[in-house]
Design an enzyme around this catalytic site. Structure first.
Site, PDB file in Angstrom:
ATOM      1  CB  THR B  62     -37.381 -26.754  51.963  1.00  0.00           C
ATOM      2  OG1 THR B  62     -37.323 -27.931  51.146  1.00  0.00           O
ATOM      3  CG2 THR B  62     -37.022 -25.538  51.109  1.00  0.00           C
ATOM      4  N   GLY B 315     -32.278 -25.215  43.634  1.00  0.00           N
ATOM      5  CA  GLY B 315     -32.336 -25.354  45.082  1.00  0.00           C
ATOM      6  C   GLY B 315     -33.665 -25.915  45.536  1.00  0.00           C
ATOM      7  CD  GLU B 316     -38.066 -24.419  44.942  1.00  0.00           C
ATOM      8  OE1 GLU B 316     -38.726 -25.456  44.726  1.00  0.00           O
ATOM      9  OE2 GLU B 316     -38.359 -23.324  44.419  1.00  0.00           O
ATOM     10  N   GLY B 317     -34.320 -28.176  47.352  1.00  0.00           N
ATOM     11  CA  GLY B 317     -34.285 -29.614  47.584  1.00  0.00           C
ATOM     12  C   GLY B 317     -34.681 -30.405  46.348  1.00  0.00           C
TER      13      GLY B 317
END
Lengths: 349, 349
Positions: B62, B315-317
C-alpha cells in the site's frame, strides 16, 4: 411440528441493525465505501441480535438425493455419480472440501435420498427418506409425509450443528438431475415458463436441454402444484435434498442464524422456505449468481442480490463457502477497525 | 535501468497453462463449472511457469502520496488525512489491516510522497520522492526524473518483498485527492472525456465533482500529455503513489509474479504500466469493479474483467485482499481436488 418451527421465526433485530449501521459510520473509511460488506455486517447484526456480530463457527451442510426424473434423460452424468460424489466428499476430494477448508468451515454431508445403499461412514449423516424420488413426470416426486419428514430432518441436522457451535450455515447440494426439479420449483412459484428457467446443469447438449424442458412442463401439467403452497410444490416437483435444505433454512432462521445460500438448487430450496415461511427471507444471503440459466429470475423473486458472480455452476456449497468468507470479513470490519476518534483521523470536511 | 526491467518481462508460460487446463478437466466436477476460478488457476500457472501453481506468500503493498491538485477543492477529506491514515495502517486500525489479516496476507506500507514529515516506524518503508506532487492544473505534477525514480522505488519495494517470499502481490493506495490524477491518466490514455471518468471519490458533492472534472480538463490542457507515452502521462498528471505502483507491477511481472490489482487508483497505475510495458498485462488480475465512476472503462481499455463487484470505493488494497483469497482458492482447487480416476467417479456420459 413444522408449524412450530415456522412460528418460531422472528423478524430481524432492528436495534442491533441500527447500532451496527451507526458504528460503520464511525470507522476510518468514507461512509459506505465498503459497499456490500457494510450492508452484510448490518444484516448479520439483525440476524444475530448482536450490535457487533461475530462469525467464528462456519458450517456447510451438503445434502444429497436422487431424482426419478433422470429416467427422462435430463442429465449429462449417470445417476451413479451421486453416491460416488458423496464418497468423494467423505474422503475430502471434492471442490467443496477444498473451498470449505480454505475458508475455515466444517462440512456436514447428509444422505437425504441417494438411490443406493451407502456404506456407513462416521462423517455421513443418514437421513435417507427413500432411494430417490419418483419420476415427477408421472406423478408427485414424493408424498406429503415424505416432504414434511425431509424438511424436519433438515431442521434436525442444522439444530445438531447449532449445538456444536454455528454462527453461519452454508447450503450445499449433490444430486444428479437436480437442476430439473429446481427449475420446476422456480417455474411453479414464479409462473415463468420452463424454457426460461432450465439451463444446461452439468452440461447437457441441445437435445438434453429439450428433454429437460419437456420433462419440467409435463411434471407441472401432470401434478398441477399450487403456486401459493410451497409444501405442495416441493412434494410434487421437488427432491429430498431440496426438502432437507428447506429444513436447514427454516431451522437456522428459527434459531437466528444466518444462511449463506449457494446456487441454483439451494436457491430453489430458499424459494420453498420463503413460500412456507416468509419471515425466513431476512436470514438469507445469496452467495453468488450461478451460471445456470434462470438463477437470476429466482433471485429476483426472492428479492436477493447475489454477492458475487464467478460463473460457477457446480453446487455442493462451493459458492456458499466463498460467501461465508465475505460474511466473516464483514463482521471483522465492524469489530476490528479503528474509529476516526480512536485513530485521530480527521473526518470528512 | 527502467528499460532493463521492461525488457525482462516475458510472456506467460504456455506449456504450464496447457498442463493446468488439462488437469482442470480431470478433476471431479463438470468441466468449467468453477468458472472464473478455473481461468484464474490457468493464468497463475502461466505466470509462475508451474503446472500446479501455489499461493502461499501473499503481500499487499500500500503506497501513499499526496497531490498538489487538492488545492482545487477536489476531495471531500482534508490532506492531513493521508499521513493520519498511514499511521492508522501502521497501528493496524484500517480496513486493509483487517482484510489482509483475514486472507493471511502481510502488508507493506510505503511513503512515496506524503505531504508531511512522517514519524519513523519500523514498518514504514520510506521512499518519499517529495512532499506531494505539484498542482497539475498549473504544470506537470512531477519531473520526468521524479517519475522514473518513483517507478524504480516501486520495483525495489516489490523485489525486496520477493526476496522475503512472495507468490502474489496486491496493490493498494492512500492519497487524498488521488482519484483526480487517476481519472486524468484514464482520460489521457483512453481519450474519453473527464466527465465520463471522474467520480465522487471519497464522497464529494455536486460542486466538488464539477471542480474535479474542471481540474482534470485544465490539467490535460495545460500539460498536453502524449497519449502514446505512459511515462509522459504519469509525469504530467500522475502521482507518486501511482508511480510507485507502476513500479510494483513492472517489478512483479519481470519476476513472474501475479499482481492483484485493486480499484480505481491501482487500475490507473496498471494502465500506465501496460502503456510502458504491454507484456505486463498478462500478469494482472483485476480484483474488483470499483463503484468509482469510470472504472469500467479503464478495465475495458486494459482488457481485464474484474473478479467481483461488491460496490467498494475505498482503495488501500481492500479489494485486492479479497481477490488474493480467490487466487489462493483457485490454486488449491487445482492442487488438492481428486481426479475422476482417483476418486472412482464416473465422468460425463
Amino acid at each position: 411440528m413444522l408449524q412450530s418451527i415456522i412460528e418460531k421465526i422472528e423478524g430481524l433485530d432492528e436495534s442491533a441493525m441500527a447500532a451496527a449501521r451507526s458504528r460503520q459510520s464511525t470507522l476510518t473509511k468514507p461512509a459506505g465505501s465498503l459497499g456490500r460488506l457494510e450492508e452484510l455486517s448490518i444484516q448479520l447484526a439483525g440476524i444475530s441480535g448482536k450490535d457487533i456480530p461475530e462469525i467464528k463457527d462456519k458450517v456447510i451442510i451438503t445434502m444429497a438425493g436422487d431424482h426419478g426424473v433422470v429416467e427422462e434423460g435430463v442429465s449429462a452424468f449417470p445417476q451413479e455419480v451421486t453416491p460416488q460424489m458423496v464418497m468423494n466428499f467423505l474422503y475430502g476430494g471434492a471442490a467443496i472440501n477444498v473451498l470449505a477448508k480454505h475458508v475455515g468451515a466444517r462440512i456436514t454431508i447428509v444422505d437425504m435420498g441417494v438411490a443406493a445403499e451407502m456404506e456407513s461412514h462416521p462423517a455421513l449423516v443418514d437421513k435417507k427418506i427413500a432411494q430417490g424420488t419418483a419420476n415427477m413426470t408421472k406423478g408427485p416426486a414424493m408424498t406429503t409425509e415424505e416432504a414434511e419428514k425431509a424438511i424436519l430432518a433438515g431442521v434436525e441436522v442444522v439444530e445438531a450443528e447449532i449445538k456444536k457451535g454455528l454462527d453461519i450455515v452454508g447450503t450445499g447440494d449433490m444430486g444428479i438431475g437436480n437442476t430439473t426439479p429446481s427449475a420446476a420449483i422456480a417455474a411453479a412459484l414464479t409462473g415463468i415458463e420452463a424454457a426460461k428457467l432450465a439451463g444446461r446443469g452439468t452440461g447437457v447438449d441441445d437435445e438434453g436441454l429439450k428433454r429437460k424442458i419437456d420433462a419440467i412442463e409435463r411434471a407441472l401439467k401432470v401434478n398441477q402444484p399450487d403456486p401459493k403452497d410451497g409444501l405442495d410444490i416441493l412434494t410434487k416437483v421437488g427432491g429430498f435434498e431440496i426438502a432437507g435444505l428447506v429444513g436447514v433454512i427454516l431451522g437456522a432462521a428459527a434459531n437466528r442464524k444466518a444462511v449463506m445460500v449457494d446456487g441454483f438448487i439451494s436457491t430453489a430450496a430458499a424459494m420453498i422456505a420463503v413460500s412456507i415461511a416468509p419471515k425466513s427471507r431476512a436470514y438469507l444471503i445469496s452467495a453468488h449468481r450461478s451460471q445456470e440459466y434462470g438463477h437470476t429470475q429466482m433471485l429476483e423473486w426472492l428479492g436477493l442480490k447475489a454477492l458475487v458472480d464467478l460463473d460457477f455452476r457446480l453446487g455442493e456449497g462451493t459458492g456458499a463457502a466463498l460467501g461465508i468468507s465475505f460474511a466473516e470479513a464483514a463482521c471483522k470490519i465492524l469489530a476490528e477497525m479503528a474509529t476516526f476518534a480512536d485513530a485521530g483521523v480527521s473526518d470528512k470536511e
